[in-house]
Design a protein around this motif. Structure first.
Motif, PDB file in Angstrom:
ATOM      1  N   ARG A 148       0.832  -1.211   0.000  1.00 57.43           N
ATOM      2  CA  ARG A 148       0.000   0.000   0.000  1.00 57.43           C
ATOM      3  C   ARG A 148       0.864   1.258   0.000  1.00 57.43           C
ATOM      4  NH1 ARG A 148      -3.816   0.028   4.845  1.00 57.43           N
ATOM      5  NH2 ARG A 148      -4.484   1.974   3.844  1.00 57.43           N
ATOM      6  N   ALA A 190       0.701   4.000  -2.865  1.00 58.32           N
ATOM      7  CA  ALA A 190       0.361   5.379  -2.494  1.00 58.32           C
ATOM      8  C   ALA A 190       1.411   6.352  -3.015  1.00 58.32           C
ATOM      9  CB  ALA A 190       0.233   5.504  -0.983  1.00 58.32           C
ATOM     10  N   TRP A 216      -3.604   9.541  -5.090  1.00 58.82           N
ATOM     11  CA  TRP A 216      -5.025   9.873  -5.260  1.00 58.82           C
ATOM     12  C   TRP A 216      -5.916   8.635  -5.235  1.00 58.82           C
ATOM     13  CZ3 TRP A 216      -5.230  14.879  -4.631  1.00 58.82           C
ATOM     14  CH2 TRP A 216      -4.129  15.635  -5.013  1.00 58.82           C
ATOM     15  N   GLU A 217      -5.307   7.450  -5.271  1.00 61.67           N
ATOM     16  CA  GLU A 217      -6.088   6.216  -5.173  1.00 61.67           C
ATOM     17  C   GLU A 217      -6.623   6.008  -3.753  1.00 61.67           C
ATOM     18  OE1 GLU A 217      -6.827   3.489  -7.167  1.00 61.67           O
ATOM     19  OE2 GLU A 217      -6.172   4.432  -9.024  1.00 61.67           O
ATOM     20  N   ASP A 218      -5.924   6.581  -2.763  1.00 57.22           N
ATOM     21  CA  ASP A 218      -6.317   6.417  -1.358  1.00 57.22           C
ATOM     22  C   ASP A 218      -6.148   7.758  -0.657  1.00 57.22           C
ATOM     23  OD1 ASP A 218      -7.050   5.399   1.071  1.00 57.22           O
ATOM     24  OD2 ASP A 218      -5.252   4.180   1.373  1.00 57.22           O
ATOM     25  N   GLN A 234      -7.804   9.452   1.657  1.00 58.84           N
ATOM     26  CA  GLN A 234      -7.935   9.561   3.105  1.00 58.84           C
ATOM     27  C   GLN A 234      -7.075   8.548   3.858  1.00 58.84           C
ATOM     28  OE1 GLN A 234      -9.560  11.957   4.709  1.00 58.84           O
ATOM     29  NE2 GLN A 234     -10.116  12.854   2.732  1.00 58.84           N
ATOM     30  N   GLY A 235      -6.335   7.732   3.141  1.00 61.69           N
ATOM     31  CA  GLY A 235      -5.519   6.716   3.789  1.00 61.69           C
ATOM     32  C   GLY A 235      -4.043   6.939   3.558  1.00 61.69           C
ATOM     33  N   MET A 236      -3.409   5.972   2.885  1.00 57.29           N
ATOM     34  CA  MET A 236      -1.970   6.005   2.672  1.00 57.29           C
ATOM     35  C   MET A 236      -1.507   7.217   1.865  1.00 57.29           C
ATOM     36  SD  MET A 236      -0.142   3.682   4.112  1.00 57.29           S
ATOM     37  CE  MET A 236      -0.211   2.067   4.881  1.00 57.29           C
ATOM     38  N   GLY A 237      -2.357   7.715   0.994  1.00 55.76           N
ATOM     39  CA  GLY A 237      -1.951   8.838   0.155  1.00 55.76           C
ATOM     40  C   GLY A 237      -2.147  10.197   0.792  1.00 55.76           C
TER      41      GLY A 237
END
Length: 264
Positions: free
Chosen positions: A210, A214, A219-221, A223-226
């Motif tokens: 991940r 990221a 931009w794929e995640d 609110q998470g890893m990105g």
């Protein structure tokens, strides 16, 4: 004969140290005041460890580096032992932050054994090259023993997991061996040999996969890893290369979980 010091290096370190104080305070004052009711909390911690570091630096300047040879194997053994201890959950010594267990808890402070490991690794490789002399060019007598012991330490760091530090230690070992005269063909085979292990680690541990994804496309995640990478884009887009001005940044205002650490 009077011992000379690299004054440019010393002044550079002191300047970077002072810049670090300013950056830590600027990035942490608001959060520290609201969270801990002490806007200087993280600055005071930084000043304390800076003082300890300066004392250690002044001490090291007075010590003949050749005397470090006697500490080579004790430091190496201690580093490997500490790296093993933090991986044993039942002992309660390792502190898990997120998905990684990289910190060791003591009654007085916490620290990362991998930091001691870096120093121990440099001293060990340097000592080994000096001791082996021209034998460092021989695979079984010189190259393999150094790589095997260094590899044990690097694997323990990978298991934390801390892939960034592990890769740094691997590159550091290769650079030192190259400077010491190891055959380039030996060094060239290392990435090929370790590539399957690296691939296994990335695919086996979802966290590492991940992180890489990221980095390639945050931009794929969102609110998470990105999230942190995107915040860096926002900061760069707002202030450009020179920033919005000292103390005027917005990403430190609770947009980031720890703006005063690596994000600086």
């Amino acid at each position: 004969m009077k011992k000379g010091y690299d004054h440019i290096l010393i002044y550079t370190v002191l300047i970077l140290l002072a810049v670090g104080w300013i950056m830590v305070y600027s990035s942490s004052a608001v959060v520290a005041e609201i969270t801990y009711h002490d806007g200087f909390r993280f600055l005071k911690k930084q000043l304390l460890f800076s003082l300890l570091g300066l004392v250690a630096m002044l001490t090291a300047m007075k010590v003949d580096y050749l005397k470090l040879k006697a500490l080579t194997y004790p430091m190496l053994a201690l580093s490997i032992l500490l790296l093993m201890l933090i991986l044993i959950p039942g002992l309660g010594l390792g502190i898990k932050v997120g998905l990684a267990r990289r910190w060791l808890r003591t009654p007085w402070f916490t620290f990362q054994p991998s930091e001691l490991g870096k120093l121990a690794l440099v001293i060990f490789v340097a000592y080994s090259m000096a001791k082996k002399g021209d034998n460092i060019k021989k695979f079984f007598l010189g190259f393999l023993p150094v790589i095997a012991i260094s590899g044990i330490m690097i694997i323990l760091v990978v298991m934390e997991p801390d892939m960034g530090t592990a890769i740094f230690m691997g590159i550091l070992t290769m650079v030192l061996l190259f400077i010491g005269g190891t055959r380039f063909s030996y060094l060239l085979t290392l990435p090929l040999i370790t590539a399957p292990g690296l691939y296994f680690f990335i695919t086996r541990f979802h966290y590492s996969h991940r992180r890489i994804m990221a980095f390639l496309n945050p931009w794929e995640d969102v609110q998470g890893m990105g999230f942190q990478i995107i915040q860096s884009f926002v900061a760069l887009g707002s202030g450009g290369l020179w920033g919005v001005g000292l103390g005027d940044g917005k990403q430190k205002l609770f947009f980031l979980p720890a703006a005063h650490t690596d994000f600086i």
